[in-house]
Structure formats: structure tokens, C-alpha cells
Design a protein around this motif. Structure first.
Motif, PDB file in Angstrom:
ATOM      1  N   PHE A  77       0.947  -1.383   0.086  1.00 37.52           N
ATOM      2  CA  PHE A  77       0.002  -0.022   0.160  1.00 37.52           C
ATOM      3  C   PHE A  77       0.850   1.206   0.074  1.00 37.52           C
ATOM      4  CE2 PHE A  77      -2.259   3.446   2.355  1.00 37.52           C
ATOM      5  CZ  PHE A  77      -3.369   3.539   1.644  1.00 37.52           C
ATOM      6  N   GLY A  78       1.995   1.301   0.942  1.00 38.84           N
ATOM      7  CA  GLY A  78       2.765   2.452   1.122  1.00 38.84           C
ATOM      8  C   GLY A  78       3.444   2.584  -0.295  1.00 38.84           C
ATOM      9  N   GLY A  79       4.120   1.788  -0.966  1.00 36.72           N
ATOM     10  CA  GLY A  79       4.754   1.863  -2.024  1.00 36.72           C
ATOM     11  C   GLY A  79       3.682   2.210  -3.229  1.00 36.72           C
ATOM     12  N   TYR A  80       2.736   1.793  -3.242  1.00 36.11           N
ATOM     13  CA  TYR A  80       1.587   2.198  -4.313  1.00 36.11           C
ATOM     14  C   TYR A  80       1.149   3.775  -4.286  1.00 36.11           C
ATOM     15  CZ  TYR A  80      -2.884   1.798  -6.924  1.00 36.11           C
ATOM     16  OH  TYR A  80      -3.740   1.862  -7.904  1.00 36.11           O
ATOM     17  N   VAL A  81       0.874   4.105  -2.986  1.00 38.63           N
ATOM     18  CA  VAL A  81       0.522   5.578  -2.891  1.00 38.63           C
ATOM     19  C   VAL A  81       1.623   6.403  -3.055  1.00 38.63           C
ATOM     20  CG1 VAL A  81      -0.102   7.124  -1.089  1.00 38.63           C
ATOM     21  CG2 VAL A  81      -1.123   4.891  -1.137  1.00 38.63           C
ATOM     22  N   LYS A  82       2.907   6.095  -2.951  1.00 39.37           N
ATOM     23  CA  LYS A  82       4.133   6.766  -3.023  1.00 39.37           C
ATOM     24  C   LYS A  82       4.370   6.982  -4.686  1.00 39.37           C
ATOM     25  CE  LYS A  82       6.786   6.361   1.032  1.00 39.37           C
ATOM     26  NZ  LYS A  82       8.065   5.682   1.603  1.00 39.37           N
ATOM     27  N   ASP A  83       4.001   5.765  -5.463  1.00 44.09           N
ATOM     28  CA  ASP A  83       4.060   5.792  -6.801  1.00 44.09           C
ATOM     29  C   ASP A  83       3.032   6.725  -7.381  1.00 44.09           C
ATOM     30  OD1 ASP A  83       6.295   4.148  -6.802  1.00 44.09           O
ATOM     31  OD2 ASP A  83       5.176   2.375  -7.135  1.00 44.09           O
ATOM     32  N   LEU A  84       1.762   6.725  -7.032  1.00 41.09           N
ATOM     33  CA  LEU A  84       0.805   7.701  -7.455  1.00 41.09           C
ATOM     34  C   LEU A  84       1.055   9.038  -7.260  1.00 41.09           C
ATOM     35  CD1 LEU A  84      -2.398   5.681  -6.229  1.00 41.09           C
ATOM     36  CD2 LEU A  84      -1.620   5.653  -8.502  1.00 41.09           C
ATOM     37  N   ILE A  85       1.474   9.405  -5.979  1.00 41.00           N
ATOM     38  CA  ILE A  85       1.877  10.895  -5.723  1.00 41.00           C
ATOM     39  C   ILE A  85       3.013  11.190  -6.565  1.00 41.00           C
ATOM     40  CG2 ILE A  85       3.016  12.283  -3.932  1.00 41.00           C
ATOM     41  CD1 ILE A  85       1.472  10.579  -1.824  1.00 41.00           C
ATOM     42  N   TRP A  86       4.095  10.374  -7.014  1.00 42.13           N
ATOM     43  CA  TRP A  86       4.975  10.652  -7.653  1.00 42.13           C
ATOM     44  C   TRP A  86       4.690  10.882  -9.237  1.00 42.13           C
ATOM     45  CZ3 TRP A  86       9.379  13.145  -6.803  1.00 42.13           C
ATOM     46  CH2 TRP A  86      10.270  13.207  -7.858  1.00 42.13           C
ATOM     47  N   ALA A  87       3.977  10.156  -9.565  1.00 39.93           N
ATOM     48  CA  ALA A  87       3.224  10.371 -11.075  1.00 39.93           C
ATOM     49  C   ALA A  87       2.445  11.660 -11.030  1.00 39.93           C
ATOM     50  CB  ALA A  87       2.252   9.092 -11.351  1.00 39.93           C
TER      51      ALA A  87
END
Length: 67
Positions: free
Chosen positions: A31-41
């Protein structure tokens, strides 16, 4: 926990269809990695210099810079 970390919790309401669908989508994911990827995108999208490039009927090019 390290004082170098900041935690931002997210709540999901199991009685709301939209939240339940999101929870199902997240099953088995980091979950944390997924959210960070979305924020970075999202950041990359907003920081990109050229947002829209269109070619006009007369052959010109229209470029919109920024948001």
C-alpha cells in the motif's frame, strides 16, 4: 519509529461501495509503495514543462506551458 519518518494514515469506510472497491483493489499490494508511486506520478505530471501541443489546421503548433 524513526524520527525521520512521517506517517499519513488513510481510512476506508467498509460500508461505502467506493471504499470497498478500493480495498479489494489493494489486496496483496504494498500500500505505501503504491501510494508513493501515485503521488510521484502526479508530481511529475504537474512539473512537466509542456502540457499540451496541438497542430492547427493551418500547420501552426500551439503549446501551453504550465497548468
Amino acid at each position: 519509529m524513526s524520527k525521520n519518518k512521517k506517517v499519513k494514515p488513510v481510512s476506508f469506510n467498509k460500508t461505502k461501495e467506493k471504499d470497498v472497491k478500493m480495498l479489494r483493489h489493494l489486496e496483496g499490494m504494498n500500500f505505501g509503495g503504491y501510494v508513493k508511486d501515485l503521488i510521484w506520478a502526479d508530481i511529475q505530471k504537474k512539473e512537466s514543462a509542456l502540457k499540451i501541443a496541438q497542430k492547427s489546421e493551418k500547420g501552426g503548433i500551439k503549446i501551453v506551458v504550465g497548468r
